[in-house]
Write a protein that holds these residues in place. Sequence first.
Motif, mmCIF file in Angstrom:
data_model
loop_
_atom_site.group_PDB
_atom_site.id
_atom_site.type_symbol
_atom_site.label_atom_id
_atom_site.label_comp_id
_atom_site.label_asym_id
_atom_site.label_seq_id
_atom_site.Cartn_x
_atom_site.Cartn_y
_atom_site.Cartn_z
ATOM 1 N N ALA A 63 0.838 -1.205 0.000
ATOM 2 C CA ALA A 63 0.000 0.000 0.000
ATOM 3 C C ALA A 63 0.873 1.256 0.000
ATOM 4 C CB ALA A 63 -0.928 -0.014 1.220
ATOM 5 N N ASP A 64 1.942 1.200 0.851
ATOM 6 C CA ASP A 64 2.858 2.337 0.872
ATOM 7 C C ASP A 64 3.527 2.528 -0.481
ATOM 8 O OD1 ASP A 64 2.198 2.738 3.490
ATOM 9 O OD2 ASP A 64 3.956 1.683 4.296
ATOM 10 N N LEU A 65 3.848 1.383 -1.118
ATOM 11 C CA LEU A 65 4.490 1.456 -2.431
ATOM 12 C C LEU A 65 3.552 2.092 -3.452
ATOM 13 C CD1 LEU A 65 6.915 0.778 -4.193
ATOM 14 C CD2 LEU A 65 5.922 -1.487 -4.589
ATOM 15 N N LYS A 66 2.270 1.774 -3.341
ATOM 16 C CA LYS A 66 1.294 2.360 -4.256
ATOM 17 C C LYS A 66 1.216 3.871 -4.058
ATOM 18 C CE LYS A 66 -3.522 1.898 -5.744
ATOM 19 N NZ LYS A 66 -4.802 1.196 -5.504
ATOM 20 N N VAL A 67 1.194 4.280 -2.757
ATOM 21 C CA VAL A 67 1.187 5.709 -2.461
ATOM 22 C C VAL A 67 2.456 6.368 -2.968
ATOM 23 C CG1 VAL A 67 1.182 7.421 -0.606
ATOM 24 C CG2 VAL A 67 -0.338 5.426 -0.470
ATOM 25 N N LEU A 68 3.593 5.662 -2.763
ATOM 26 C CA LEU A 68 4.878 6.203 -3.206
ATOM 27 C C LEU A 68 4.904 6.380 -4.719
ATOM 28 C CD1 LEU A 68 7.728 7.065 -2.490
ATOM 29 C CD2 LEU A 68 8.434 4.663 -2.655
ATOM 30 N N ARG A 69 4.361 5.369 -5.427
ATOM 31 C CA ARG A 69 4.303 5.484 -6.891
ATOM 32 C C ARG A 69 3.468 6.696 -7.310
ATOM 33 N NH1 ARG A 69 3.315 -0.805 -8.872
ATOM 34 N NH2 ARG A 69 5.487 -1.521 -8.540
ATOM 35 N N SER A 70 2.340 6.911 -6.587
ATOM 36 C CA SER A 70 1.498 8.065 -6.893
ATOM 37 C C SER A 70 2.242 9.367 -6.633
ATOM 38 C CB SER A 70 0.220 8.001 -6.058
ATOM 39 O OG SER A 70 -0.581 9.149 -6.294
ATOM 40 N N GLU A 71 2.966 9.398 -5.497
ATOM 41 C CA GLU A 71 3.730 10.602 -5.168
ATOM 42 C C GLU A 71 4.846 10.838 -6.177
ATOM 43 O OE1 GLU A 71 5.051 10.002 -1.207
ATOM 44 O OE2 GLU A 71 3.122 10.535 -0.288
ATOM 45 N N VAL A 72 5.504 9.746 -6.591
ATOM 46 C CA VAL A 72 6.564 9.869 -7.599
ATOM 47 C C VAL A 72 5.994 10.394 -8.914
ATOM 48 C CG1 VAL A 72 8.178 8.584 -9.033
ATOM 49 C CG2 VAL A 72 8.086 8.155 -6.573
ATOM 50 N N SER A 73 4.796 9.890 -9.255
ATOM 51 C CA SER A 73 4.152 10.354 -10.483
ATOM 52 C C SER A 73 3.831 11.846 -10.398
ATOM 53 C CB SER A 73 2.877 9.546 -10.731
ATOM 54 O OG SER A 73 2.215 10.014 -11.894
ATOM 55 N N ASP A 74 3.300 12.250 -9.206
ATOM 56 C CA ASP A 74 3.011 13.677 -9.009
ATOM 57 C C ASP A 74 4.294 14.504 -9.069
ATOM 58 O OD1 ASP A 74 0.368 13.044 -8.740
ATOM 59 O OD2 ASP A 74 0.379 13.073 -6.534
#
Length: 312
Positions: free
Chosen positions: A91-102
């Motif tokens: 879940a954290d990785l998913k959030v991290l991917r979203s943050e990286v995308s942003d």
Amino acid sequence: MMSSTCGSCGESLTDGPRCSMCHLEFHYGCAGITEGGYRRLGDRKLNWRCPKCKQPGLQSPQPCLTPTSPDIVLEIRALAVKLQALDPMAADLKVLRSEVSDLKDQISEANSSIRLFNGRVSALEERMTQVEKSQEQVELLHAEVKNMKVEVNAREQWLRINNVEVKGIPQTSNENLYTIIQSIGSKVNYCLQKQLISFITRVPTREKSQPCPIIVSFANRYVKEDFLAACRAANKVKLLTSSDLELRGNTNIYVNDHLTVQNKELLQKTKKVAKEKNFAYTWVKHAKIFLRKNDTSPIICIRSEVDLSKIH
């Protein structure tokens, strides 16, 4: 699909790799290869060999752990614990991917802004270059205008070379200026004939409380210089006053070169500098301003404020 037995553990299987040498089929685990890895072999599956055929020295096949084996149960449980621990990380990785995308989007926007800013900076630098060139032209124009002003002033002063300016004469109605100037000539022992004078007139002044000065234009500069020299010589003995001319009051009378407005301002500044620098003498001769520190020091001719700035 027909079921067979594993060539390593003897347990039944429905799918697994087939050895190209012994022609036995194996569980993926018993064969030491994953299902995905085996399928990626493509046509090379026809040449795939089991671990035993790869290493002929191994006589006995490795045992295949069955679901009922205690070891595999413990391992499965350990894997389950690890998987449970990985769930929050996923879940954290998913959030991290979203943050990286942003962050990538922000970086892209920042890069666009930087490119726009660089473009504006380049345009500004170009304009600054143009301004600097214009500034150089302005400075050249200022210098040229300054030189022109000096030249115009010199020409205007030359036009006044035959003139004297008389200050301190009381102003009355119906006055005869020629008679007044002739009286001054008598007092300074200079015979002033009428044909030696081109014109006489009063000129306006900014000092409203003072009488307007009288401008006398002589026929030539030599007459003017002689008359002026006689006035200065007489003033060294006694300063001429209006009462000496039988005029009202007792004001001092001054006869000087008729200077331009610019030269009059320069004379006032010269007198101020002379006082500050302890110069003993300041005078005007032939419409030129002079300074002298003392009786033995050199004479300095002041032509502009630049000359004043050089005085120490």
